[in-house]
Design an enzyme around this catalytic site. Structure first.
Site, PDB file in Angstrom:
ATOM      1  N   CYS A  81       2.911   1.930   3.659  1.00 19.94           N
ATOM      2  CA  CYS A  81       1.455   1.744   3.759  1.00 19.94           C
ATOM      3  C   CYS A  81       0.918   2.424   5.028  1.00 19.94           C
ATOM      4  CB  CYS A  81       1.108   0.265   3.713  1.00 19.94           C
ATOM      5  SG  CYS A  81      -0.636  -0.050   3.400  1.00 19.94           S
ATOM      6  N   HIS A 175       4.512  -2.228  -0.343  1.00 17.14           N
ATOM      7  CA  HIS A 175       5.261  -3.021   0.644  1.00 17.14           C
ATOM      8  C   HIS A 175       6.476  -3.724   0.032  1.00 17.14           C
ATOM      9  CE1 HIS A 175       2.042  -2.902   3.726  1.00 17.14           C
ATOM     10  NE2 HIS A 175       1.196  -2.982   2.722  1.00 17.14           N
ATOM     11  N   GLU A 177       8.872  -4.831   1.564  1.00 14.29           N
ATOM     12  CA  GLU A 177       9.288  -5.869   2.518  1.00 14.29           C
ATOM     13  C   GLU A 177       8.642  -7.220   2.222  1.00 14.29           C
ATOM     14  OE1 GLU A 177       7.204  -3.434   3.091  1.00 14.29           O
ATOM     15  OE2 GLU A 177       5.567  -4.074   4.413  1.00 14.29           O
TER      16      GLU A 177
END
Lengths: 196, 305
Positions: A81, A175, A177
């Protein structure tokens, strides 16, 4: 083989989640805020966050040039991002004074998918990652407007490029994560291992 | 943050999911969110490195001074700020005023703060925040309050502090309270968590999740009284993942300089040398208010429950 040491640029953003995902993918993960900390890592993740803030802080604390040098020298880097924005050679809809590191021959459009109300999640087919699509969480996300010849497109969504790789440098609009699915991080750790 | 199951509404894509709402706050971590009352201030905040701005008509210090009912800001003013900056824009609704929240969502703000700084519209109920695509941040003075807000759909929590005072003492009290209660939960066994949930007046599932994670399942910022770089670093060292600065910046002598200094100190919150440098020659800080001389009725932190 010893596990690679991978830093997460910790000026601002979702650093903690990347540290957890990298550890789950068998890397030694540590936060990096200063040039001497950068010098000690094999590779770097640039997390999600606010790209304008991150770029300002990088300039303010003398990190921009050391980062550019390491990227140029071939250090593996993965940006999510805001991190993708930092790795773009050129930006659209960025602030005029916004500095990027470069590293991928691409033009990235900031906040291309819209504001927070348009933020979304979707399944993303990712070239080179097995076991079905990865979960993509897109938050005020950028997309890749166009890429140069050396850039490999790894994933698209709705006709827009959302994951790319050029040599040792990887970037996603979304994302991984935030999902608990560590396959993209494992893919990056494999890239790092291959270069060591 | 905790990893939530994927909940797509269709095979294609889903908006407004918990992951997308909570994940937005994760991107703000380590940053400073600044109160601004017009486009010009918003640009100063963005230039200084703010991760987001909070658009409101009057900063809390002026709300205190002026008295009267404090409401949602003029949509024109909010739109001007959205136009002026590329960073996320937040705006405040009154507690329980879900129509103000609907209006803010329609304007396209990135986060809604259901805030005790404005005059509450409902003395019993907060807004049902699950009903919105736009995520919410809410204030809390203790863990039970934080978990009740999360149960109502808040995707981010800020300790309340006492807004508009320039006095960090209440921010410290509330953050310590939340952190201490989380630490206590960590030591409980499964039998004790049921009673803890009852005591906290919060759903058992959330209490159990906090006990397992050792943190809230959403991002925790600090707010209310931060006026200096050292204040911001203090809140970070006490465990806040970022800070809101309200009146502290634009009620000070040199807002641009102070804003940049607070951003620096928030990033390098554990480096006293950098905090010292950031604290030099900032001009006058906002005039503070001693919270122990503040009448009960003027304590915003008591609003909300």
């Amino acid at each position: 083989m010893t596990n690679p040491v991978i830093g997460v640029l910790a000026l601002q953003g979702d650093v903690r989640e990347h540290l957890i995902a990298l550890a789950a993918a068998d890397a030694v993960a540590r936060p990096v805020r200063r040039p001497d900390e950068l010098a000690e890592v094999d590779a770097l993740v640039i997390p999600g966050g606010e790209s304008t803030t991150m770029s300002k802080l990088a300039v303010l604390f003398g990190m921009l040039e050391p980062l550019r040098e390491r990227v140029k020298a071939g250090m593996p880097v993965y940006g999510t991002c805001a991190g993708m924005i930092m790795l773009a050679d050129k930006l659209l809809d960025g602030r005029e004074d916004q500095e990027t590191l470069g590293g991928i021959d691409m033009i990235v459009r900031r906040n291309a998918f819209g504001r927070q109300n348009e933020s979304f999640e979707a399944k993303i087919d990712f070239a080179g990652i097995e076991g079905g699509p990865v979960e993509g969480v897109f938050i005020r996300a950028p997309w890749v407007e166009s890429v140069g010849a050396p850039v490999e497109v790894l994933a698209t969504y709705d006709g827009h490029t959302v994951a790319v790789r050029q040599g040792n440098v990887l970037a996603t609009s979304f994302h991984p994560e935030l999902t608990g699915d560590d396959r993209v991080h494992a893919y990056f750790v494999d890239m790092v291992r291959a270069g060591l | 943050m905790s990893t939530l199951p994927s909940t797509p509404q269709s095979a294609e894509s889903a908006i407004g999911t918990s992951r997308v709402k909570r994940g937005m706050a994760e991107q703000l971590k380590g940053g400073v969110i600044m109160d601004v009352v017009n486009a010009e201030q918003a640009k100063i905040a963005e230039d200084a490195g703010a991760v987001a701005v909070m658009a409101l008509e009057r900063v809390p210090a002026d709300i205190r001074k002026d008295g009267g009912v404090a409401r949602m800001s003029d949509p024109n003013m909010i739109e001007e700020i959205i136009e002026a900056v590329s960073i996320p824009v937040m705006a405040k609704s009154r507690i329980g005023h879900f129509v103000e929240a609907q209006v803010l969502q329609s304007l396209g703000v990135d986060y809604i703060d259901e805030s005790e700084v404005l005059t509450p519209a409902d003395e019993v109920n907060h807004s049902d925040k699950w009903a919105f695509t736009t995520p919410f941040v809410c204030g809390a003075t203790n863990l039970g309050e934080a978990l009740r807000r999360i149960a109502e759909g808040a995707a981010m929590i800020r300790s309340k502090g006492e807004a508009g005072t320039g006095n960090v003492v209440e921010a410290v009290r509330h953050l310590r309270q939340i952190k201490n209660e989380i630490a206590r939960l960590r030591g409980y066994d499964n039998n004790e968590l049921f009673a803890a949930a009852k005591e906290l007046r919060a759903p058992y599932e959330l209490v159990k999740e906090v006990a397992e994670l050792g943190k809230l399942p959403v991002v925790l910022f600090s707010a209310g009284g931060v006026a200096t770089p050292a204040d911001a670093a203090l809140m970070r060292q006490l465990g806040a993942e970022g800070v809101f600065v309200g009146s502290g910046i634009f009620k000070s002598g040199d807002p641009a300089k102070r804003a940049a200094a607070i951003v620096k100190a928030t990033t390098f919150y554990d480096d006293p040398k950098i905090i010292a440098d950031a604290s030099r020659n900032l001009g006058e800080a906002m005039v503070g208010i001693n919270c122990d001389t503040l009448p009960e009725a003027e304590r915003y932190a008591n609003r909300g429950w």
